[in-house]
Design a protein around this motif. Structure first.
Motif, PDB file in Angstrom:
ATOM      1  N   ASP A   1       0.852  -1.194   0.000  1.00  0.00           N
ATOM      2  CA  ASP A   1       0.000   0.000   0.000  1.00  0.00           C
ATOM      3  C   ASP A   1       0.887   1.244   0.000  1.00  0.00           C
ATOM      4  N   ASP A   2       0.701   2.120  -0.981  1.00  0.00           N
ATOM      5  CA  ASP A   2       1.474   3.351  -1.106  1.00  0.00           C
ATOM      6  C   ASP A   2       1.017   4.349  -0.027  1.00  0.00           C
ATOM      7  N   GLN A   3       1.958   4.728   0.878  1.00  0.00           N
ATOM      8  CA  GLN A   3       1.660   5.639   1.970  1.00  0.00           C
ATOM      9  C   GLN A   3       1.938   7.102   1.622  1.00  0.00           C
ATOM     10  N   GLY A   4       2.584   7.341   0.474  1.00  0.00           N
ATOM     11  CA  GLY A   4       2.877   8.711   0.068  1.00  0.00           C
ATOM     12  C   GLY A   4       4.325   8.891  -0.350  1.00  0.00           C
ATOM     13  N   THR A   5       4.643  10.075  -0.881  1.00  0.00           N
ATOM     14  CA  THR A   5       5.984  10.396  -1.351  1.00  0.00           C
ATOM     15  C   THR A   5       6.548  11.529  -0.510  1.00  0.00           C
ATOM     16  N   GLY A   6       7.816  11.423  -0.128  1.00  0.00           N
ATOM     17  CA  GLY A   6       8.445  12.455   0.692  1.00  0.00           C
ATOM     18  C   GLY A   6       9.943  12.361   0.635  1.00  0.00           C
ATOM     19  N   HIS A   7      10.609  12.959   1.638  1.00  0.00           N
ATOM     20  CA  HIS A   7      12.059  12.966   1.707  1.00  0.00           C
ATOM     21  C   HIS A   7      12.488  12.311   3.012  1.00  0.00           C
ATOM     22  N   VAL A   8      13.475  11.420   2.924  1.00  0.00           N
ATOM     23  CA  VAL A   8      13.926  10.665   4.077  1.00  0.00           C
ATOM     24  C   VAL A   8      15.198  11.287   4.639  1.00  0.00           C
ATOM     25  N   ALA A   9      15.346  11.191   5.947  1.00  0.00           N
ATOM     26  CA  ALA A   9      16.557  11.671   6.616  1.00  0.00           C
ATOM     27  C   ALA A   9      16.892  10.730   7.761  1.00  0.00           C
TER      28      ALA A   9
END
Length: 703
Positions: free
Chosen positions: A35-43
């Motif tokens: 299930d796709d939870q969304g797109t973002g930036h990881v750190a």
């Protein structure tokens, strides 16, 4: 202009950094779909409100938190392909995955996770202090580890040297071994091999930590030794498995952090493993290789079976194979050794225990010879044959010890697989109680289930007409049929009840009114029947003569009276093999002596039970019909039509009956066609007589 270029470059760098860390977050649903939870930036940073390092993913549109995960030291993370990192989150009890836009970003985050895991595991980086450090030091330790790593690399990134082997540098060495690419690993293996002091220093540290009972460092040394083994370097293996280092290496592998208790491999090897020499081996190199082979096998099969990858496992197996070949090659080239071995085995004063050890040694010697090239194998077996190995085997097969009898049959099979003519030549030259007779006797002796099949296989190979050539072919077959075939047939006959006996108590019946039924295992009778089927196929003329003269078929068919269904099926299969030869004499013999009666009786007694017996008999009748064996079709139908009447719902029985009717119709047509011809001939003869009378009367009047 300069300011614009700097601004442009800065913007490009920010964009590149943003792309590197741009990810999609996925969660595995119960149905097995992601299930796709969304797109973002990881750190990778400290989690807010906590002093623990972790992964944070913020939505690229509204900066909402998509994921927060505490990085753990447990081995739960997996890097898949080039752009995916996945793990099972123990808190959420589900599978999570990050799919990166760029492979470089995936590698960057993966390296950070590995560094933090390493620092969580190693509590003594930068000193000898023992005990957990604050979580706030983990990220700083990661940076220190990176800086230390770079100091041992050249400008182009190639590893120049390994860090000095001391306790404080072990985490860095472990990181270099585990996290490098293939090129780095090959370079590490090369550096370890070149450094003569690497293993002595490492094992000195191991002994010190073991004396201090420092489990944390012992666990780290275990991982380091395991990583060195997984480098899969033959030159490193030569050092590890040497007499100088092997016991300490095994000792280091006793401290597996994933096993609750410390293992006791060294105690087992020292106190319980004993090197037995059935015959003294004077060559030190041979003894050393034997010891090394055992240690490799012990490490492979006992210490690290769940850890070794396929490549390392293959390398260790290759080492074992190479050592075996070297040992056998050195021993076979020692003429005195082989002669001494056979001399001891022939000695009349040898004890049973010593004889047993020598036979088992000879068995292992012949088995390991498969490590040699084919040409050397053949030469070795010929040399052993010349030294009298078959005389030794003949003596072994007469023993009451099942283990050495099994070893003897294994040796025979090894020779047959190499060159069957070696054994055939020996049997042909023998007189009296031959090895062939011992093999036949062994087949009907209860040595155990596996042994029955071994004797059967030996006799099959010996008498395989397709592999026989030269003078041995006819002689071997002649010896078997003259001396041993009747014995095997009588074994079957004497093990089956008479017609008057019940099929449920075969062991109390009499055969022929005189001989008691022998208590022979059904499995043995099955193998004897299999061998007879083999002989029917491979020696059709020779066995036909025997069967016609000695009424052997009827004796073999007494197996249909046994209570074991698989023996009844074996009897059906034997008859099927006989009939499949399409031999006119054998078919007449079957009809004359009513030999299909026991088969049909067993079929009728089986009733409508759907099993191998029913299928076997139906297939036999189908074969007779399809092959158009007219005498058998007529014989079966006229002799057993009443018994088979209740099975007419089977298509095979209907087709069989139809074939019989076709034969009758064909015979009637031939008979009716021959009647007019007979009348014409009779009328012709009548006209000839009238003409003769007419002319006789004319001549008499003229006179």
């Amino acid at each position: 202009m300069g300011e614009q270029r700097e601004a442009s470059a800065s913007a490009a760098a920010v964009a590149h950094s943003s792309n590197m860390q741009r990810v999609k977050v996925y969660r595995l649903r119960d149905g097995g779909k992601w299930d796709d939870q969304g797109t973002g930036h990881v750190a990778v940073d400290y989690i807010e409100g906590s002093k623990e390092p972790g992964l944070t993913v913020l939505d690229e549109e509204d900066n909402e938190t998509l994921l927060v995960h505490n990085i753990t030291s447990e081995d739960i993370y997996r890097k898949q392909e080039e752009t995916i990192i996945s793990w099972r989150d123990p808190e959420a009890a589900t599978e999570l995955a990050l799919s990166f836009q760029e492979a470089a970003g995936c590698s960057y985050i993966w390296d950070n996770i590995c560094d933090i895991q390493r620092n969580l595991q190693f509590s003594n980086l930068g000193g000898l202090e023992v005990g957990p450090r604050p979580a706030s030091e983990h990220l700083e330790a990661s940076r220190v580890l990176h800086s230390h790593d770079e100091s041992f690399r050249s400008v182009n990134g190639e590893l120049r040297e390994l860090p000095p082997v001391d306790l404080s540098n072990l985490p860095l060495i472990l990181k270099t071994i585990l996290e490098g690419g293939i090129t780095d690993q090959m370079r590490v293996a090369e550096l370890i091999t070149q450094d003569r002091d690497f293993f002595p220093k490492l094992l000195d540290i191991f002994r010190m930590c073991e004396d201090l009972e420092n489990l944390d460092d012992l666990h780290m040394i275990f991982k380091l030794v395991r990583g060195i083994i997984l480098l899969n370097s033959p030159s490193i293996f030569d050092k590890i498995f040497s007499d100088e280092f092997i016991l300490d290496i095994i000792g280091a592998l006793e401290y597996d952090p994933e096993v609750a208790k410390v293992q006791k491999h060294r105690i087992f090897l020292k106190d319980h493993v004993v090197f037995k020499e059935a015959i003294p081996i004077k060559n030190i190199s041979v003894v050393s290789r034997i010891h090394q082979t055992y240690r490799i096998g012990y490490l492979k099969d006992v210490i690290l079976p769940r850890i070794l990858d396929d490549a390392t496992l293959a390398s260790l197996n290759t080492m074992i194979h190479t050592n075996n070949a070297a040992v056998i090659s050195l021993l076979k080239d020692d003429a005195c050794f082989i002669q001494d071995l056979f001399s001891r085995m022939r000695s009349p004063n040898i004890s049973m225990e010593s004889k047993r050890e020598l036979v088992l040694f000879l068995h292992e010697f012949c088995t390991l010879s498969k490590s040699l090239p084919l040409v050397q194998q053949l030469r070795l077996f010929r040399d052993l044959s010349g030294e009298g190995v078959f005389e030794i085997v003949s003596d072994v097969l007469q023993s009451q010890d099942r283990k050495i009898v099994s070893a003897g049959t294994d040796i025979v099979i090894l020779f047959l697989n190499q060159d069957p003519n070696l054994l055939r030549s020996y049997i042909v030259q023998q007189e009296g109680n031959s090895l062939l007779g011992l093999l036949v006797k062994g087949m009907v002796t209860d040595f155990g289930e596996q042994m029955h099949c071994q004797f059967l296989e030996i006799l099959r190979i010996l008498m395989d007409s397709f592999t026989m050539s030269g003078a041995h072919r006819d002689v071997i077959i002649e010896i078997f049929y003259e001396r041993h075939l009747d014995y095997l047939v009588d074994v079957i006959a004497s093990s089956c009840p008479s017609r008057s006996a019940t099929r449920t108590s075969p062991n109390s019946a009499l055969v022929g009114g005189n001989t008691e039924v022998h208590r022979i295992k059904p499995e043995i009778l099955l193998n004897v029947c299999e061998l007879l089927c083999f002989c029917v196929v491979h020696h059709p003329y020779r066995i036909k003569c025997n069967f016609l003269m000695n009424n052997a078929i009827e004796k073999i068919l007494t197996m249909t009276r046994r209570s074991e269904k698989f023996l009844v099926v074996a009897a059906v299969r034997f008859m099927r093999t006989i009939i499949s030869r399409n031999d006119e004499h054998l078919i007449r013999h079957v009809v004359k002596f009513n030999l299909l009666k026991p088969i049909i009786d067993a079929f009728v007694e089986n009733g409508d039970r759907y099993n191998m017996l029913q299928s076997g008999v139906l297939e036999l009748l189908e074969h007779i019909r399809k092959e158009n064996l007219k005498p058998l079709v007529i014989y079966v139908t006229e002799s057993f039509s009443d018994q088979l009447m209740k099975f007419e719902h089977f298509g095979s029985i209907q087709a069989f009956k139809l074939k019989y009717q076709q034969y009758l119709e064909s015979a009637d047509m031939k008979l009716s066609a021959s009647v007019p011809d007979m009348r014409k001939k009779a009328e012709g003869r009548g006209l000839e007589k009238e003409e003769e009378d007419y002319f006789n009367e004319r001549f008499s009047k003229a006179d």
